[in-house]
Structure formats: C-alpha cells, structure tokens
Design a protein around this motif. Sequence first.
Motif, PDB file in Angstrom:
ATOM      1  N   PHE A  46     -10.229 -13.389  -6.114  1.00  0.00           N
ATOM      2  CA  PHE A  46      -9.317 -12.290  -6.371  1.00  0.00           C
ATOM      3  C   PHE A  46      -7.907 -12.873  -6.451  1.00  0.00           C
ATOM      4  CE2 PHE A  46     -12.953 -10.104  -5.020  1.00  0.00           C
ATOM      5  CZ  PHE A  46     -12.822  -8.741  -5.203  1.00  0.00           C
ATOM      6  N   PRO A  47      -7.271 -12.867  -7.621  1.00  0.00           N
ATOM      7  CA  PRO A  47      -5.907 -13.402  -7.699  1.00  0.00           C
ATOM      8  C   PRO A  47      -4.964 -12.755  -6.694  1.00  0.00           C
ATOM      9  CG  PRO A  47      -6.784 -13.037  -9.888  1.00  0.00           C
ATOM     10  CD  PRO A  47      -7.781 -12.459  -8.939  1.00  0.00           C
ATOM     11  N   GLY A  48      -5.106 -11.437  -6.491  1.00  0.00           N
ATOM     12  CA  GLY A  48      -4.240 -10.764  -5.533  1.00  0.00           C
ATOM     13  C   GLY A  48      -4.463 -11.240  -4.114  1.00  0.00           C
ATOM     14  N   LEU A 105       1.988  -5.686  -4.324  1.00  0.00           N
ATOM     15  CA  LEU A 105       1.108  -5.462  -3.177  1.00  0.00           C
ATOM     16  C   LEU A 105       1.054  -6.687  -2.263  1.00  0.00           C
ATOM     17  CD1 LEU A 105      -1.957  -3.394  -4.427  1.00  0.00           C
ATOM     18  CD2 LEU A 105      -0.107  -2.695  -2.921  1.00  0.00           C
ATOM     19  N   THR A 106       1.329  -7.873  -2.821  1.00  0.00           N
ATOM     20  CA  THR A 106       1.432  -9.070  -1.987  1.00  0.00           C
ATOM     21  C   THR A 106       2.598  -8.930  -1.019  1.00  0.00           C
ATOM     22  OG1 THR A 106       0.490 -10.469  -3.713  1.00  0.00           O
ATOM     23  CG2 THR A 106       1.766 -11.565  -2.009  1.00  0.00           C
ATOM     24  N   LEU A 107       3.704  -8.384  -1.512  1.00  0.00           N
ATOM     25  CA  LEU A 107       4.870  -8.194  -0.642  1.00  0.00           C
ATOM     26  C   LEU A 107       4.588  -7.133   0.419  1.00  0.00           C
ATOM     27  CD1 LEU A 107       7.817  -8.324  -3.199  1.00  0.00           C
ATOM     28  CD2 LEU A 107       6.665 -10.183  -2.005  1.00  0.00           C
ATOM     29  N   GLN A 159       6.165   3.064  -5.026  1.00  0.00           N
ATOM     30  CA  GLN A 159       5.400   3.205  -3.786  1.00  0.00           C
ATOM     31  C   GLN A 159       5.389   1.906  -3.004  1.00  0.00           C
ATOM     32  OE1 GLN A 159       1.425   5.160  -3.913  1.00  0.00           O
ATOM     33  NE2 GLN A 159       0.671   3.228  -3.099  1.00  0.00           N
ATOM     34  N   ALA A 160       5.164   0.787  -3.702  1.00  0.00           N
ATOM     35  CA  ALA A 160       5.126  -0.504  -3.021  1.00  0.00           C
ATOM     36  C   ALA A 160       6.474  -0.842  -2.413  1.00  0.00           C
ATOM     37  CB  ALA A 160       4.699  -1.595  -3.995  1.00  0.00           C
TER      38      ALA A 160
END
Length: 765
Positions: A362-364, A301-303, A243-244
């Motif tokens: 939050f690390p993300g 999700l970072t990308l 999905q990402a």
Amino acid sequence: MRNKAAILWLLVVLAVGVHQVQFWRSARLDTDVLALLPEDEQAPEVDAATRKLADQAGRELVLLVGAPDWESAQRAADLVTAELSKDASLLSPSALDASSLDAALELYRPYRDRLLTPAQRTWLSRATPEELGGTALMKLYQPAGPHLTDWEADPLGLWPDWWAARASESTARPRDGRLWLSGEGREWVLLAWHSQVSAFALGADGNITTVVDRARAAVTTQVPGSRLVAAGVPLYAEAAASQASDEMSTIGIGSLVAVLVLVWLTFRSVRPIVLVGVSLGIGCAVAMSVTALVFERVHLLTLVFGSSLVGVAEDYGFHYFAARQGKPPSERGPLMRSLLPGMVMALLTSVVAYLALGVAPFPGLRQMALFSATGLVGAFLTVACWFPTLDTGALPVTSFSTRFATSLARWPRFASTRAWWVGTAALVLFIIGGLWRVRTRDDVRQLQGAPANLIADQRELGRLLGLPSPAQFFLVGGQDEEQVLAREASLKARLDPLVTDKVLAGYRAVSDWLPSAEQQRSDAKLSARAEAQAVAAVAQATGEEPTRARFADDVLTPERLLASPASAAIRQQWLGRLGEKHFSIVMLRGLNDPSVLPRIADAAQGLEGVRWVDKTQEISRLLERYRRLMGGLILLGYVAVLLLLVVRFRREAWRAWLPTVVGTLVTLAVFGWVGEPLQLFSVLGLMLLLGMGVDYGIFMLEHPGEGSAWLAVALAGVSTLLSFGLLGLSATPALRSFGLTMLLGEVTIWLLTPCCRLPPGKDVS
C-alpha cells in the motif's frame, strides 16, 4: 564526544530546515484516495484503466440547476454560470451542452448511411421492397417541420431513430439551447464545467467548493424555490483536503498541547516544555523531509496519521527528565548513558513495529510507516544528542511528580493468590467470549469519509441523470482498435436481454457512437440496398426520379471522433493503447441492486478480451487479503519481540511482553462485544501496540523499583492515550478504527504493566 554528536546532529537539523522551507514553498500534497491503494498485481491493465478513467474524470464538474418552472430554471442557470465564470483560471465551461449537438451532427452527417441501430439492421434485412417504398413515401409526405436532414439524405427516416437511441443514455434533452430534464417536481438545467487545476493537486483552500457554494447561495436567494445540485471529483478532493487539514490540526496540535500541559504539571519548568517541544518538532520535520525525498508526493492522510506521532515521540524526553529530577547538572552525561540501553531497545521495538506497515504493498501505508519511523528516530536523536548539552539548570522534584512516583508502591502486583487467579479467569472468559463475537469488514469505502452533503448530491444527480456506475464496468481489450469495437458489439448482444429484463437500465459503449469499420461497411451496404429500393418505389409512384445522397467514401475512425466535441460523452471510456493492447470501457446504468452483479458479470463469460471489473469488490478483497497477512505478521512479531526481550531480560522477559499480549486480546474482545468490525487498519493498530506497549515494560525492567521510571511510563501512557484518543475522532472510518484500537490497547497495557513489575530486591541479571 557528546559535543561532537550534538554538532553533527545540528548540521543534520539545519539541512532538514532548509529542505522544509523549499518543500512548503512548493508543497506537493496528494489527496487522491487511489494513491493509498495497492497496485493490482494480478491485472495491471485494470489498475491502469481505472487510474486513467479517474484522471480523465478528475477535472469534471456536473451541476443541475432546478426550479419550479422552466423560466425560473433558466434564470437560475444564468446566475450559476455568471458565478462560475468569474475566475477563468479556475473553471471553464465544458463542451457538454446543447451546442455540442450541432458539432455532432456535422461530424456524423457524411457517415449517416452506416449508423444503424440493431432494430434498424434487423428491419432493413427483412423488409420487402413494398414496405421500404411505403415507408419512404410516408416520410416524403410528412408535414413540414424540423428534421435532422433532408429526405434525399435519409428517405427511410433512419437517422432520428439512431439519435433517439443515443439520447436514451441520458435523461437530458435539448431545449432552448440548453440541456433540460424534468423530475422530482422541478425543471432542471444541466451544466458541465471543467476544472483548470488537477483535482489531485488541490490544497485545503477549497477554491472550487467556495465558488459552487457562492453560486448556490445566489440561486437560492434570487430565484425562489430553486436549488443547485453539484457533483464531481474536484469537490471530493477539496473536501478530503479540508478534512485532513482540520484533523491534522485537531490531532497534532491537541496532542502537543496535552503533552506540554503534562510536562508543566510534572516539572514546573519551562525548559522541559521547550526541549520536549523541540524534540517533537524536529522529529516531525525529519519525518516530512525523508518522506518527501523518498516519495514523489506526500499524502495528506500520511500527515493525519503522522500527527499521532506526538503521542509516542515524547517518551524519550519524559524518560530523561523523569530521571533527571533532583539530580545536579553535573550528572547529565552519566545519566543519559545509563538510560540509553533501555531507550535504544524501546526505539528499536517501535521502529520495527512501524516499519512492519510497509510490508503490505500500500503506497499510503508505506508513507505512513516511513514517516512514523523516521520521526521517532529524529526525536530520539534530538534527546540523546542535545538534551545533556541544553539541559543546564537545576530541575527540582515537584509535588505532582512525587505523588506519581510514589503511587507505584500502592499499585497491585501480580501474585499467585486466589483473588488474582479468579480475576484472571474472569478476564479469560471475557476475552474468549469477545473473540467469539468478532466480525470482520473489509470495505474500500473505509479509506475516505466523504461529507454527507456531497454524497447526497451525488446520489440525487445520478438518480436524475441516470449516470453509469464508475465502480463496476466491463473492460474490453484487443490487439487493435477494430478488434476492441468488434468485441464491444459481442458484449452488447449479451447485455441487451438484461436491459429487456430490467436487470440493467442500460449501458454506454464507445461502439454505440463508433461502430467497427467492418460494421460500418456492412451497414452502409445494407442501407444503400434498402434505400435504393425505397427511392425506386417512390420514383414509380410519383413519376419523379429522386436520387440518393452521396456519403463519405471512408469510415469514421476513432481519431476523427475523439478530435470532435461530439466525443465528449464517451471520450473517457476510450482508453486507447495500454501496453501492447488497446482497451475501452463499457459502463452500466441502473446498478442499484448489488444482488444482480453476479448475473451481469456472467455476461462476459466466454467472450475473449472482455473482463468484468467490480473495483469496489476487488479492492475490498485486497484489503481482506492483507488484513490476514498483517494478522500473521503480528503473531510473528510477538515471537520476535519475545526473543529480543529474552536476550536482554532472560527469564523476566515475560513481564515486559505479557501486558501487550493481554492488551491486544482485550482490544479484540471489546470489538467483539460492542459489535465493532475488525478491518485492516484495526490490525495495523494492533501491530503498533506491540512496538509501543512493550516500551513501558522495558523501562520498568531496566530501572526496577525506581519511581522515575514509573513516572516516565505514566506520562508517556497518558499522552499516548490523548493523542490516539483524538485520532479516534477522525471522520475517516479507517483512521477512527485505528485510533480506537490504540486507545483500548494502550489503556489495558498501561494498567497491566506495573502489575507485572519485578518484586522488591530482584533484578534482571
């Protein structure tokens, strides 16, 4: 000086290129949703326990193969096994099958005398010698048939009842060498497989998902009426990765194409397209390299979030080329120097807004903040250092850009007139009414949107098997293993009435399979006394002298149990030593009604070393806490940005500041009117609106009355709307809410900024 800066930046870009080649050869992309969450600073042992539990369960794949009859179900199970066995490097069969029962019998046989259920313990302590003797005689003269052990080893028939209690933890039963259950009009075979690859190291290829889909297709086509239900962390991890990857392509590539089309329509030249594309590409590469160097893993999700960077980083290139139109190449240097003050201030406000994301633990979010901030810096330095050198040809004014630039004169300007004040009053009423209706929702499930088919399979499998909940459990701690097992027993005494009242369907504890050493010794004495009386009664009645079997001299230890396949059912619940203490988890079955959770939590009241853990609620409360924190930071951010603008623009600073304030309030009001709940990621979107929305006002104040500034603002606004509009299509609820926030806010800010421009002939000096 300009050439030195260009050469220096070239060296940096070359270094980034080398790192990118190395990174993508061994890319360490993370799909673990837990990696996005904050550390539980109040109870680190809960966080460590949750992560260890997730790591241990992260490779397990559970499948149910069903068919209308048992023979068809077995044939379908054989097909599934054949498909899953084709690649031994991907999947291997788990010990959770009927054959593990033999290993469990061999492990427990020497300790049979010290394995008692609470009901057996009560009966043995109260039974008279006559009752014990009668029971033993009845067991002795029972018809021949399959037994777990011979009469001498279990004259009172205690062991089958103990195993029946263990079997009640699952609806699956041994049948023809398989694990079987019946339900929903089908006969089912339970299969368990183990992923050879960590679920959190999986890419977007979906290898395990492909194998399971292939097995499902084989079953449905070759065995009529059959079906396959599969669940497990590897499937969720691969779905998240896929999905990402799809969203990153849609958002990033879609935004890039939209930006390049805008550049072509405006400048009708390949050079701006190439150079703007280069600045965006270098910005993303710099962001990726810096993030990879700072963090051990880069989250997918970072990308996805960072792909929206395309809608912001092109502002600098737009601003340069909009001012460059119609000017000779010899003016490139002076032009860039005149633009730098406004571009630097715009960069500063945007970077500060992005880095504000990193305030929350939050690390993300910290990854996203670093990725976006460094990406903007990379794009800006590319424009500032390279564009004056690489932009060598003429850039004529096009009809499209002329129409855009001249439209500023026809744009309404705020004035103290009745019409404007009536419109302002209507807007204020709209905002107040919307703000009154705003509702909040802080739910950890916003962080990941799992495919509907996986959720359906998980629910069906849990319903058929009666699996325990992984989100709510009791964490039991003690100074040593013995204390942990003893405290589990105390907790189970509190839970048994809840099971009787059907508040719970049941529970699963390590002490069910491994009583404490003290309990084992006590039960061994109790059973020895009772069975001695039973054997004596049988000897008196039959005239024979049977002897009681001998059992192990020592007790069953956690090390011995965990080393055996018999521990497969409870191995993940034994956490062992974490820090200075030992921990285990008591898992619960039948948590279908959230309203009963407070009553279950009360069972731990007063029990030392026992803690109720509702991970879903804890993380949701943490999200709420940081939503409130970020809301406060937004207010401080508006004050800080206003002060920064006042230093530069003095009394006219409100013209760059007010549109963003109104855009934020309108966004919140729309959320209230349409019923969209406000959550942490919405607030983060508002934070970024502050940094990016002010940029438009800065450009307009730095170059008052210039059509090129309005052209740059218009192009930047449209491209940002496209990029964040696509982010609003994300299947992940958190990202979708973020995108909608940015979309509504950017539209409002873009429309209001030219309304607040300086009157003709006035400047900020």
